[in-house]
Design an enzyme around this catalytic site. Structure first.
Site, PDB file in Angstrom:
ATOM      1  N   HIS A  77       0.833  -1.213   0.000  1.00 29.76           N
ATOM      2  CA  HIS A  77       0.000   0.000   0.000  1.00 29.76           C
ATOM      3  C   HIS A  77       0.861   1.254   0.000  1.00 29.76           C
ATOM      4  CE1 HIS A  77      -3.857  -2.079   1.717  1.00 29.76           C
ATOM      5  NE2 HIS A  77      -3.486  -2.534   0.547  1.00 29.76           N
ATOM      6  N   TYR A 204      -9.625   4.850   7.263  1.00 29.22           N
ATOM      7  CA  TYR A 204     -10.177   5.325   8.539  1.00 29.22           C
ATOM      8  C   TYR A 204     -11.358   6.231   8.199  1.00 29.22           C
ATOM      9  CZ  TYR A 204      -5.728   3.812  10.607  1.00 29.22           C
ATOM     10  OH  TYR A 204      -4.643   3.077  11.009  1.00 29.22           O
ATOM     11  N   PRO A 296      -4.396   0.421  18.796  1.00 29.36           N
ATOM     12  CA  PRO A 296      -4.151  -0.084  17.433  1.00 29.36           C
ATOM     13  C   PRO A 296      -4.244   0.988  16.343  1.00 29.36           C
ATOM     14  CG  PRO A 296      -6.234  -0.934  18.303  1.00 29.36           C
ATOM     15  CD  PRO A 296      -5.556  -0.245  19.426  1.00 29.36           C
ATOM     16  N   LYS A 300       0.992   0.255  15.023  1.00 32.04           N
ATOM     17  CA  LYS A 300       2.416   0.341  15.369  1.00 32.04           C
ATOM     18  C   LYS A 300       2.945  -0.799  16.253  1.00 32.04           C
ATOM     19  CE  LYS A 300       3.935   3.813  13.214  1.00 32.04           C
ATOM     20  NZ  LYS A 300       3.951   3.043  11.985  1.00 32.04           N
ATOM     21  N   TYR A 387       4.233   6.644   9.681  1.00 28.89           N
ATOM     22  CA  TYR A 387       3.348   5.523   9.331  1.00 28.89           C
ATOM     23  C   TYR A 387       4.128   4.413   8.624  1.00 28.89           C
ATOM     24  CZ  TYR A 387      -0.683   2.987   7.470  1.00 28.89           C
ATOM     25  OH  TYR A 387      -1.594   2.004   7.167  1.00 28.89           O
TER      26      TYR A 387
END
Ligand code: RFL
Ligand code: PHB
Length: 399
Positions: A77, A204, A296, A300, A387
């Site tokens: 991704h 999200y 969560p 990480k 990220y």
């Protein structure tokens, strides 16, 4: 019951990502370690948890020779989607950093590491009971456990506490150890379902009534989460309620409605932030969830477990290669700055994406912050750097 006594340089308690990765790193450096796990092998191989892994983690697993299947099966991704005000935005971190995130289940990583350890012919014990650890304040710690009707006593130089947040090694730390904890006032209800993902990458969905997260395991199975009250139970969530809430919170004007299908796994996870310091005492070193927990949001935890394994493996490599203790002595100090960056990242995502109260001011502040993530390249780059994974503090073995 008779007792069998053995000796290994390192005892690794726990066959999760931290323990099994450390075991592989030590094997490759010819350090003699034994892995002791309380659960059965089948349980450990099938435990459903994390899914999103950083580029930095994939790079280390590749160096360790345990990523062949990952490279075949993982989804690559560029970032994630953020849905706000019923509109879908792609945060393309790859375009800004040249790096990727990967979707590959934690159970798969664990299975690959177990298979590699079998291949190494190195000791690994599942289904151990009555695990007891003594002497961590000395140079001669001992781990005892019962397995298949026999009591085992293992003498070691060091104990790696990789036994997670409910393990025993965190309880062996001295009374003045600081365990900094924040408990968030909600939980995540997680499901695995036989449906196709609605977006090509994880998403999200920030909704005034609460967060929903839409991830995947391959192209036919979705992993989705709902922010739910901390005191809810699975009985409160029949399938129709889960789907109607996921659909409501993820409604958009630019994508078809969420597909529904068979839910074949469900679980609840409380959201906590924890950092233990120091992370070591005498001959005991804490790694992964035994030392720190992140909620969560931001994915990480597993990545941090692997970065701790790097730091300890590097330090043990120095110790057994050159009898140099300096890296062991600074283990926690070396690991903690990256841990705090991940804490900050998870905290920022958690407090921005979840609903904490029904005060309109709070919602508008959260919206304003998300708008910056969507509209500002500088903000996106800063998010993307963490990220996709900050550099690990040390290589996994001395250079
Ligand atoms: P683990 O995986 O909990 O492994 C600890 C192991 O120790 C065993 N054990 C013992 N063994 C010996 N003696 C004892 N006395 C023992 N007591 C316990 C346990 O049975 C177990 O096998 O810890 P480790 O290795 O530190 O790994 C941490 C990760 O598992 C955790 O941080 C992640 O799952 C967090 N996480 C995520 N992390 C990511 O990087 N990316 C994600 O996408 C992501 N998603 C998640 C997550 C965690 C979640 N939950 C369930 C909290 C999604 C969820 C919903
Ligand atoms: C997952 O795919 O399990 C996942 C995705 C996003 C998160 C956490 C977990 O923030």
């Amino acid at each position: 019951m008779d007792t069998v006594t053995t000796r290994h340089q390192v005892v690794i308690l726990g066959a999760g990502p931290a323990g099994l990765t450390l075991a592989r790193m030590l094997s490759l450096q010819n350090v003699d370690a034994i892995v002791v796990e309380t659960r059965t092998e089948d349980y450990v191989r099938e435990r459903v948890r994390a899914g999103v892994i950083e580029q930095s983690t994939v790079d280390v697993l590749t160096e360790l020779g345990v990523a062949d299947r990952l490279h075949r099966e993982a989804l690559r991704h560029d970032g994630f989607y953020l849905r706000l005000d019923e509109q879908t935005h792609h945060l393309d971190f790859h375009a800004l950093t040249g790096r990727n995130a990967f979707v590959y289940g934690q159970a798969e990583i664990v299975a690959d590491l177990i298979d590699a350890r079998r291949g190494d012919g190195a000791p690994m014990v599942f289904g151990a009971s009555d695990v007891a650890v003594t002497g961590v304040d000395s140079a001669t710690p001992v781990v005892e456990y019962t397995q298949a009707g026999r009591r085992h006593r293992v003498q070691a130089d060091f104990i790696a506490g990789c036994d997670g947040s409910h393990g025993i090694t965190p309880t062996l730390m001295p009374a003045d150890t600081q365990v900094m904890t924040r408990t968030h006032p909600f939980a995540w209800l997680g499901i695995l379902a036989r449906t196709a993902p609605t977006t090509a990458e994880g998403m999200y969905c920030a909704h005034p009534d609460g967060l929903s997260v839409h991830s995947m395991r391959g192209t036919q199975i979705t992993r989705q989460y709902l922010q739910v009250p901390a005191d809810t139970t699975l009985d409160d969530w029949p399938d129709e309620r889960i789907w109607s809430e996921l659909r409501r919170r993820s409604r958009s004007s630019d994508h078809p409605e969420l597909e529904t299908g068979e839910i074949f796994d469900r679980s609840l996870a409380p959201l906590r932030s924890v950092v233990t310091t120091p992370m070591q005492f005498g001959s005991l070193f804490l790694l992964g969830d035994a030392a720190h927990i992140v909620p969560p949001t931001g994915a990480k935890g597993l990545n941090l477990a692997i970065s701790d394994a790097c730091v300890l493996s590097h330090a043990l490599g120095h110790y057994y290669g050159h009898r140099d203790r300096t890296h062991l002595e600074s283990y926690g100090e070396t690991a903690l700055p990256r841990i705090w960056q991940a804490q900050l990242f998870s905290w920022t995502l958690t407090t921005t994406l979840h609903r904490f109260d029904d005060n309109p001011y709070s919602w508008e502040l959260r919206r304003a912050r998300m708008r910056r993530w969507i509209d500002s390249e500088a903000e996106q780059r800063a998010l993307g750097e963490v990220y996709l994974g900050l550099p690990f503090p040390t290589p996994w073995r001395p250079e």
